[in-house]
Write a protein that holds these residues in place. Structure first.
Motif, PDB file in Angstrom:
ATOM      1  N   PHE A 215      -2.144  -7.753 -22.663  1.00  0.00           N
ATOM      2  CA  PHE A 215      -0.752  -7.113 -23.817  1.00  0.00           C
ATOM      3  C   PHE A 215      -0.176  -6.731 -24.095  1.00  0.00           C
TER       4      PHE A 215
ATOM      5  N   ALA B 235      -8.004 -12.065 -24.592  1.00  0.00           N
ATOM      6  CA  ALA B 235      -8.120 -11.376 -26.422  1.00  0.00           C
ATOM      7  C   ALA B 235      -6.289 -11.269 -27.108  1.00  0.00           C
ATOM      8  N   PRO B 236      -5.816 -10.560 -26.444  1.00  0.00           N
ATOM      9  CA  PRO B 236      -4.107 -10.300 -27.099  1.00  0.00           C
ATOM     10  C   PRO B 236      -3.757 -11.629 -26.376  1.00  0.00           C
TER      11      PRO B 236
ATOM     12  N   TYR C 292      -7.111  -4.509 -22.027  1.00  0.00           N
ATOM     13  CA  TYR C 292      -6.618  -4.881 -22.982  1.00  0.00           C
ATOM     14  C   TYR C 292      -5.242  -4.964 -22.441  1.00  0.00           C
TER      15      TYR C 292
ATOM     16  N   LYS D 126      -8.008  -9.493 -31.780  1.00  0.00           N
ATOM     17  CA  LYS D 126      -7.531  -8.770 -31.678  1.00  0.00           C
ATOM     18  C   LYS D 126      -7.484  -7.492 -31.955  1.00  0.00           C
TER      19      LYS D 126
END
Length: 475
Positions: free
Chosen positions: A176, A61-62, A172, A453
């Motif tokens: 990130f 996601a990031p 995550y 995100k």
């Protein structure tokens, strides 16, 4: 014998597959074909281990990028690889629910799930009455491919194994951290100036506001992990390193809304931690308001006279938060808010339709409200408010349903926090409450629920709360 025969058959099949692909690549001189077995193996492995697939999606996601930028096709406005994988996982989850609903019943019958379902039904209704139905239905599908995997399926995973909560959070945050390091290195070449903070976050984030929002979102839970003895020392050390990195990053993000939301969420966390009664909080707030009444003219004068624009100086940047006279960002935000209110007045019950604000707000702008960054195409952001966006797009009922959903999340999580005796679960709950609060406060100034995100961690934080409640009622 049967198991050994099956293993030999699978091994032989893949040897044949790789050999055939290699031969074809030699014949046609197309070396791109060589990656096909890898892609095939990827899908075979992850779609047989859906929990690992969701973990992989959260890790990605990031780091996700827009396909329209990768392939230079404007019509492919998907976030890759997260959204295609989320759509696939959503389809599998729906198929599993149709095939056997039993494992999902406890999740679907939960109070929070009920409010999510009602809100989605209202979005569907507003999509049919929408001024641009295709846009609204597309947004609804987007919400579904976040909710089904990251809330419904994630809740099932956490109910079976609460230890996986740590895996998901660290997955995550570690991913990130790569984005943060890359951003800080790029930012250093501009001497960490305020204006450059808006574009150094690209290509992973569109601007520094969503970047700052997610930094604020995870700082509380990383802080709590850093100083608890309920997780092993290695994870505590990793949490402290990540917390320090995130804290430095939010300072250099120059995101005023993130600073405000983090401060407000921490205050709420301290209130919950100290077990202050609601009537005491309301009493303090009432006294504060009464004290302001005699000096209201002076307060208004201070706000009106503030002409401090955004700045690389932190004191001046903080002071610019309440500059509504000359700061272009603040003035444009007010312009968007006024447009949302005017849109609501025109269609108060059902709104203009989910996702349509950016296409419809232009005609509602007044000449005196426009700024140097105003646009009618919506390419500089949406309504700049999660709540006013809901009001203009789904009407007063949609806004109320969103409030009911948020209230249900707070009520359940706070009650659970006070009732829970397991310390690690209390940390999960407090981290989720404060983390979600940063976003709900940030939602006054921006809206990112359609961004992977933000949407992915928000829904799996809600999944953590529901899973703890389900495991508690089971025992």
């Amino acid at each position: 014998m049967k198991a050994k025969f099956f293993e030999n058959f699978i091994a032989g099949f893949f040897i044949f597959l790789f050999g055939s692909v290699y031969y074809l690549s030699l014949i046609h001189e197309n070396w791109f074909i060589l990656i096909l077995p890898g892609i095939f193996l990827f899908f075979i492995y992850f779609f047989s281990r859906l929990d690992k697939l969701l973990l992989f999606i959260i890790f990605c996601a990031p780091l996700s990028l827009r396909l329209s930028e990768l392939l230079q096709f404007e019509f492919l406005d998907l976030l890759f690889p997260t959204e295609p994988l989320l759509f696939s996982l959503m389809s599998i989850v729906i198929f599993k629910m149709v095939y056997n609903i039993s494992p999902f019943k406890r999740v679907l019958s939960h109070n929070i799930s009920f409010f999510i379902f009602i809100y989605l039904v209202w979005m569907l209704f507003c999509s049919f009455t929408s001024t641009i139905p295709l846009v609204s239905l597309k947004l609804l599908v987007t919400r579904l491919w976040y909710i089904f995997p990251c809330f419904i399926f994630a809740t099932l995973i956490f109910v079976k194994d609460q230890n996986k909560i740590l895996y998901f959070i660290f997955s995550y945050c570690i991913s990130f951290s790569f984005v943060i390091v890359n951003t800080l290195i790029k930012h250093s070449t501009y001497f960490f100036s305020g204006p450059s903070s808006n574009w150094v976050v690209t290509p992973f984030f569109d601007d520094h506001t969503s970047y700052g929002a997610m930094l604020a979102f995870f700082i509380p839970v990383l802080f709590l992990f850093s100083f608890t003895k309920k997780i092993n020392s290695l994870l505590r050390f990793l949490s402290f390193i990540l917390f320090s990195l995130f804290f430095v990053a939010i300072i250099f993000s120059y995101t005023r809304a993130a600073w405000v939301s983090l401060f407000g969420a921490i205050i709420l966390g301290l209130i919950i931690k100290s077990k202050l009664k609601l009537r005491h909080i309301f009493g303090v707030f009432l006294v504060f308001v009464i004290m302001l009444i005699p000096v209201r003219n002076q307060v208004y004068s201070i706000i009106s006279d503030n002409k401090q624009d955004s700045s690389s100086s932190y004191f001046e940047h903080i002071k610019s938060i309440y500059n509504i006279k000359s700061d272009a960002s603040n003035m444009e935000r007010i312009n968007r808010w006024k447009c949302a209110v005017e849109m609501f007045k025109e269609k108060p019950l059902v709104g203009f339709g989910p996702g349509t604000y950016q296409f419809q707000y232009g005609v509602f702008q007044l000449k005196n409200d426009k700024t140097i960054i105003s646009t009618s195409s919506g390419d500089m952001g949406n309504a700049h408010s999660e709540y006013l966006s809901a009001l203009s797009e789904t009407g007063i009922i949609g806004l109320l349903l969103l409030f009911f959903l948020i209230i249900s999340i707070y009520y359940k999580s706070i009650v659970l926090y006070y009732e829970e005796s397991d310390e690690i679960k209390k940390i999960y709950l407090l981290g989720c409450i404060v983390g979600l609060s940063t976003y709900f406060i940030h939602g006054l100034f921006n809206n990112f629920l359609d961004l992977d995100k933000a949407a992915i961690p928000i829904w799996f934080f809600v999944a953590i709360i529901v899973s703890i409640d389900i495991t508690k009622t089971k025992t």
